[in-house]
Design a protein around this motif. Structure first.
Motif, PDB file in Angstrom:
ATOM      1  N   ASN A   1      -5.667  12.998  11.518  1.00  0.00           N
ATOM      2  CA  ASN A   1      -4.458  13.302  10.684  1.00  0.00           C
ATOM      3  C   ASN A   1      -4.432  14.819  11.041  1.00  0.00           C
ATOM      4  OD1 ASN A   1      -4.071  10.777   9.744  1.00  0.00           O
ATOM      5  ND2 ASN A   1      -5.553  11.212   8.161  1.00  0.00           N
ATOM      6  N   TRP A   2      -3.877  15.166  12.395  1.00  0.00           N
ATOM      7  CA  TRP A   2      -3.797  16.529  12.723  1.00  0.00           C
ATOM      8  C   TRP A   2      -2.321  17.169  12.514  1.00  0.00           C
ATOM      9  CZ3 TRP A   2      -6.816  17.530  17.939  1.00  0.00           C
ATOM     10  CH2 TRP A   2      -7.964  17.183  17.502  1.00  0.00           C
ATOM     11  N   ALA A   3      -2.199  18.542  12.333  1.00  0.00           N
ATOM     12  CA  ALA A   3      -0.844  18.960  12.099  1.00  0.00           C
ATOM     13  C   ALA A   3       0.330  18.632  12.966  1.00  0.00           C
ATOM     14  CB  ALA A   3      -0.992  20.441  11.755  1.00  0.00           C
ATOM     15  N   THR A   4      -0.190  18.478  14.304  1.00  0.00           N
ATOM     16  CA  THR A   4       0.429  18.313  15.455  1.00  0.00           C
ATOM     17  C   THR A   4       0.732  16.859  16.007  1.00  0.00           C
ATOM     18  OG1 THR A   4      -1.155  18.838  16.941  1.00  0.00           O
ATOM     19  CG2 THR A   4       0.090  20.653  16.365  1.00  0.00           C
ATOM     20  N   LEU A   5       0.416  15.935  15.075  1.00  0.00           N
ATOM     21  CA  LEU A   5       0.420  14.447  15.422  1.00  0.00           C
ATOM     22  C   LEU A   5       1.186  13.781  14.258  1.00  0.00           C
ATOM     23  CD1 LEU A   5      -3.021  13.675  16.921  1.00  0.00           C
ATOM     24  CD2 LEU A   5      -1.265  14.243  17.997  1.00  0.00           C
ATOM     25  N   VAL A   6       1.931  13.009  14.550  1.00  0.00           N
ATOM     26  CA  VAL A   6       2.552  12.165  13.681  1.00  0.00           C
ATOM     27  C   VAL A   6       2.291  10.583  13.779  1.00  0.00           C
ATOM     28  CG1 VAL A   6       4.924  11.467  12.734  1.00  0.00           C
ATOM     29  CG2 VAL A   6       4.490  13.728  13.176  1.00  0.00           C
ATOM     30  N   LYS A   7       1.880   9.785  12.978  1.00  0.00           N
ATOM     31  CA  LYS A   7       1.339   8.396  13.091  1.00  0.00           C
ATOM     32  C   LYS A   7       2.290   7.758  12.117  1.00  0.00           C
ATOM     33  CE  LYS A   7      -2.706   8.852  11.835  1.00  0.00           C
ATOM     34  NZ  LYS A   7      -4.222   8.704  11.800  1.00  0.00           N
ATOM     35  N   SER A   8       2.277   6.374  12.409  1.00  0.00           N
ATOM     36  CA  SER A   8       2.881   5.483  11.533  1.00  0.00           C
ATOM     37  C   SER A   8       2.073   4.937  10.496  1.00  0.00           C
ATOM     38  CB  SER A   8       3.439   4.325  12.294  1.00  0.00           C
ATOM     39  OG  SER A   8       4.246   3.171  11.469  1.00  0.00           O
ATOM     40  N   PHE A   9       2.310   3.794   9.761  1.00  0.00           N
ATOM     41  CA  PHE A   9       1.597   3.357   8.714  1.00  0.00           C
ATOM     42  C   PHE A   9       1.160   1.716   9.378  1.00  0.00           C
ATOM     43  CE2 PHE A   9       4.558   6.068   6.621  1.00  0.00           C
ATOM     44  CZ  PHE A   9       3.817   6.758   5.738  1.00  0.00           C
ATOM     45  N   LYS A  10       0.260   1.384   8.785  1.00  0.00           N
ATOM     46  CA  LYS A  10      -0.478   0.044   9.039  1.00  0.00           C
ATOM     47  C   LYS A  10       0.398  -0.881   8.549  1.00  0.00           C
ATOM     48  CE  LYS A  10      -5.355   1.539   9.691  1.00  0.00           C
ATOM     49  NZ  LYS A  10      -6.615   1.159   9.325  1.00  0.00           N
ATOM     50  N   SER A  11       0.594  -0.862   7.373  1.00  0.00           N
ATOM     51  CA  SER A  11       1.523  -1.859   6.509  1.00  0.00           C
ATOM     52  C   SER A  11       2.463  -0.819   5.725  1.00  0.00           C
ATOM     53  CB  SER A  11       0.824  -2.667   5.903  1.00  0.00           C
ATOM     54  OG  SER A  11      -0.135  -2.056   4.857  1.00  0.00           O
ATOM     55  N   THR A  12       3.574  -1.396   5.375  1.00  0.00           N
ATOM     56  CA  THR A  12       4.699  -0.705   4.480  1.00  0.00           C
ATOM     57  C   THR A  12       5.081  -1.636   3.420  1.00  0.00           C
ATOM     58  OG1 THR A  12       6.440  -1.182   5.961  1.00  0.00           O
ATOM     59  CG2 THR A  12       5.109   0.918   6.277  1.00  0.00           C
ATOM     60  N   VAL A  13       5.521  -1.270   2.459  1.00  0.00           N
ATOM     61  CA  VAL A  13       6.258  -2.200   1.467  1.00  0.00           C
ATOM     62  C   VAL A  13       7.471  -1.380   1.017  1.00  0.00           C
ATOM     63  CG1 VAL A  13       5.913  -2.945  -0.925  1.00  0.00           C
ATOM     64  CG2 VAL A  13       3.964  -2.932   0.589  1.00  0.00           C
ATOM     65  N   GLU A  14       7.660   0.141   0.891  1.00  0.00           N
ATOM     66  CA  GLU A  14       8.922   0.615   0.396  1.00  0.00           C
ATOM     67  C   GLU A  14       9.864   0.723   1.647  1.00  0.00           C
ATOM     68  OE1 GLU A  14       7.631   4.145  -0.812  1.00  0.00           O
ATOM     69  OE2 GLU A  14       6.402   3.570  -2.628  1.00  0.00           O
ATOM     70  N   PRO A  15      11.043   0.694   1.417  1.00  0.00           N
ATOM     71  CA  PRO A  15      11.954   0.628   2.157  1.00  0.00           C
ATOM     72  C   PRO A  15      11.972   1.918   3.021  1.00  0.00           C
ATOM     73  CG  PRO A  15      13.047  -0.090   0.126  1.00  0.00           C
ATOM     74  CD  PRO A  15      11.518   0.307  -0.112  1.00  0.00           C
ATOM     75  N   LYS A  16      11.605   3.004   2.549  1.00  0.00           N
ATOM     76  CA  LYS A  16      11.639   4.366   3.444  1.00  0.00           C
ATOM     77  C   LYS A  16      10.708   4.134   4.309  1.00  0.00           C
ATOM     78  CE  LYS A  16      13.249   7.628  -0.446  1.00  0.00           C
ATOM     79  NZ  LYS A  16      13.219   8.616  -1.148  1.00  0.00           N
ATOM     80  N   THR A  17       9.262   3.729   3.851  1.00  0.00           N
ATOM     81  CA  THR A  17       8.314   3.779   4.805  1.00  0.00           C
ATOM     82  C   THR A  17       8.511   2.865   5.882  1.00  0.00           C
ATOM     83  OG1 THR A  17       7.059   2.264   3.348  1.00  0.00           O
ATOM     84  CG2 THR A  17       6.631   4.715   3.471  1.00  0.00           C
ATOM     85  N   THR A  18       9.275   1.527   5.432  1.00  0.00           N
ATOM     86  CA  THR A  18       9.187   0.458   6.436  1.00  0.00           C
ATOM     87  C   THR A  18      10.522   1.085   7.598  1.00  0.00           C
ATOM     88  OG1 THR A  18       9.234  -1.212   4.854  1.00  0.00           O
ATOM     89  CG2 THR A  18      10.471  -1.690   6.879  1.00  0.00           C
ATOM     90  N   LYS A  19      11.301   1.839   7.157  1.00  0.00           N
ATOM     91  CA  LYS A  19      12.385   2.503   8.240  1.00  0.00           C
ATOM     92  C   LYS A  19      11.650   3.375   9.290  1.00  0.00           C
ATOM     93  CE  LYS A  19      17.106   4.600   8.551  1.00  0.00           C
ATOM     94  NZ  LYS A  19      18.055   5.054   7.817  1.00  0.00           N
ATOM     95  N   PHE A  20      10.894   4.172   8.405  1.00  0.00           N
ATOM     96  CA  PHE A  20      10.139   5.243   9.256  1.00  0.00           C
ATOM     97  C   PHE A  20       9.346   4.517  10.188  1.00  0.00           C
ATOM     98  CE2 PHE A  20       6.409   7.650   9.823  1.00  0.00           C
ATOM     99  CZ  PHE A  20       6.748   8.852  10.677  1.00  0.00           C
ATOM    100  N   LYS A  21       8.547   3.689   9.897  1.00  0.00           N
ATOM    101  CA  LYS A  21       7.609   2.650  10.728  1.00  0.00           C
ATOM    102  C   LYS A  21       8.433   2.215  11.691  1.00  0.00           C
ATOM    103  CE  LYS A  21       4.527  -1.217  10.840  1.00  0.00           C
ATOM    104  NZ  LYS A  21       3.438  -0.437  11.535  1.00  0.00           N
ATOM    105  N   ARG A  22       9.659   1.855  11.604  1.00  0.00           N
ATOM    106  CA  ARG A  22      10.467   1.247  12.577  1.00  0.00           C
ATOM    107  C   ARG A  22      10.816   2.280  13.741  1.00  0.00           C
ATOM    108  NH1 ARG A  22      13.912  -0.681   9.692  1.00  0.00           N
ATOM    109  NH2 ARG A  22      15.561   0.441  10.108  1.00  0.00           N
TER     110      ARG A  22
END
Length: 479
Positions: free
Chosen positions: A299-320
């Motif tokens: 979890n560095w300031a210059t890296l953006v990762k996704s989520f392992k599993s999502t439930v909320e619509p916002k995180t689901t769209k971001f993961k996609r």
């Protein structure tokens, strides 16, 4: 008394049978026989000679691909050499015309010379064709001996010297770090295409199998999920499949985090020499660009990762959106292996330095082909000069500690990702602009490739990987 007489009688018989002259004659005979054996030459296996029609095959190769009216048209040339004839001639001319003293031996190797018998050697087209065929088809060095009439040893030397020449000529341009103009164009294009402001590219690693790894090193280069020795490549790629960062040579037993800690990806950032990268996300100002990465990275300031599993619509769209954008690096790996099958096959070299030369050559040629096809977002600015700061050892040490703390700040990592989630959630459907769509004035500033039909070009790239195996069988039959 009788026993003493018997012993004296036996001694007299032995003494009478001993003839010193006879013994000397026997020794002289043995010495003469040994000397005669030493004078006779030891029979050796004669070196076999194969007559190869160099001039005839050079003429045939020229008429097939390089004459004004070649037998095979441009599309066949591009299919078998993985590049255009224009790019092939450009590289050949640069190698042949290199004149900076002292000229390295790997440039002199491509000059046509006469051998000990006075016959002309192979032409530069002969040698470069042999090298490129090994890179593109990943076959043994002597597989094209029937067509090119080049032996195994000569073909191997052609590949080795060609890789060194390409790295010497083009590494500073096609393995460069993004400059100021590149950073701005990458940010604009990635925001238009993927919807991620401030995105510089996607980061990931791949493995290249090592067939002839020394037995004593196999434990070091073998990881459980692969089961055989491999060497790792860390790359950063943008949407146009340009590889901006390549770090190769780490043992396959490492994971992506180990390779990241040893690579020079954030070298300029740790030295506080990183180029300015100012952008706004959800109304918040940020000054450091970032790379999209998968879940194993820290979890560095210059890296953006996704989520392992999502439930909320916002995180689901971001993961996609994040996983869709991160396909850039997977596509780059696929196209790189499709163009150069030598990377897909296990490496047959014994020395890791030679394997590194092959890998970096493939990356350079990949970027050159991308530029030659008109798909690159960015071009080299000839007037650009990197900024150098002269600092003392103490100042450099303090700067490194300060920047390393900022780089590994997980708070900034979560803050950036949270704002990106809000930014992606506010985007209307189908807001991302593909390069085949009209993107307004900002797209024109991003580069001349903004109006190209990128989807059709990507399909052509994928077809190269699918047709590669058929090309190898067809090439052997035709040759």
């Amino acid at each position: 008394m009788n026993n003493i007489d018997y012993d004296l009688k036996d001694l007299a018989q032995v003494t009478s049978a001993y003839d010193p002259q006879q013994q000397l004659d026997i020794l002289d005979f043995l010495d003469a026989e040994e000397e005669e054996e030493n004078q006779q030459p030891i029979p050796k296996n004669p070196r076999r000679y194969f007559h190869r029609d160099r001039a005839g095959r050079a003429t045939l190769l020229w008429n097939d691909y390089f004459s004004n009216t070649p037998t095979f048209p441009e599309d066949k040339f591009r299919r078998r050499f993985r590049m255009s004839r224009r790019l092939f001639n450009r590289i050949s001319a640069c190698i042949l015309s290199y004149s900076h003293e002292p000229i390295p031996s790997y440039f002199k190797y491509f000059h046509q010379r006469r051998d000990a018998t006075g016959l002309l050697g192979f032409t530069i087209y002969h040698k470069i064709t042999s090298a490129i065929r090994q890179l593109t088809y990943g076959v043994a060095p002597d597989i094209f001996d029937e067509y090119l009439h080049i032996g195994e040893t000569t073909s191997y030397r052609c590949l080795e010297n060609y890789c060194k020449s390409v790295i010497h000529l083009y590494s500073s341009e096609y393995l460069r770090k993004p400059n100021t103009h590149d950073v701005q164009r990458l940010i604009i294009k990635h925001e238009q295409i993927h919807g991620f402001p401030g995105m510089l590219g996607s980061l990931d690693c791949m493995h290249w199998a090592w067939k002839n790894c020394p037995v004593s090193w196999k434990g070091q280069y073998t990881r459980g999920d692969h089961g055989h020795p491999t060497i790792m490549l860390e790359t950063v790629a943008s949407y146009d499949l340009w590889i901006w960062h390549a770090y190769f040579g780490q043992a396959g037993s490492n994971n992506d985090i180990n390779v990241l800690n040893q690579s020079d990806l954030f070298k300029e950032l740790l030295e506080d020499r990183a180029l300015p990268c100012n952008y706004t996300v959800n109304g918040k100002q940020f000054t450091k660009g970032y790379y999209l990465a998968d879940g194993i990275y820290p979890n560095w300031a210059t890296l953006v990762k996704s989520f392992k599993s999502t439930v909320e619509p916002k995180t689901t769209k971001f993961k996609r959106y994040q996983e869709s954008a991160r396909k850039d690096i997977e596509r780059a790996f696929g196209v790189l292996q499709g163009r150069f099958a030598i990377i897909k096959s296990p490496a047959r070299q014994f020395y890791i330095e030679k394997i590194q030369c092959i890998m970096y050559t493939c990356v350079i040629l990949h970027n050159m082909i991308t530029e030659d096809n008109g798909r690159a977002f960015c071009g080299l600015e000839e007037d650009y000069q990197p900024v150098r700061h002269s600092l003392s050892i103490r100042e450099r040490f303090d700067t490194h500690l300060r920047m390393d703390k900022e780089l590994r700040d997980s708070t900034i990592h979560r803050f950036l990702r949270d704002n990106l989630i809000e930014h992606i959630w506010c985007l209307p459907p189908n807001v991302r602009i593909r390069p085949n769509q009209q993107a307004g004035p900002s797209a024109n500033e991003a580069g001349p490739s903004g109006t190209n039909n990128q989807h059709e070009e990507d399909d052509e790239e994928d077809d190269e990987g699918e047709e590669e195996e058929d090309d190898g069988e067809e090439e052997e039959d035709e040759d």
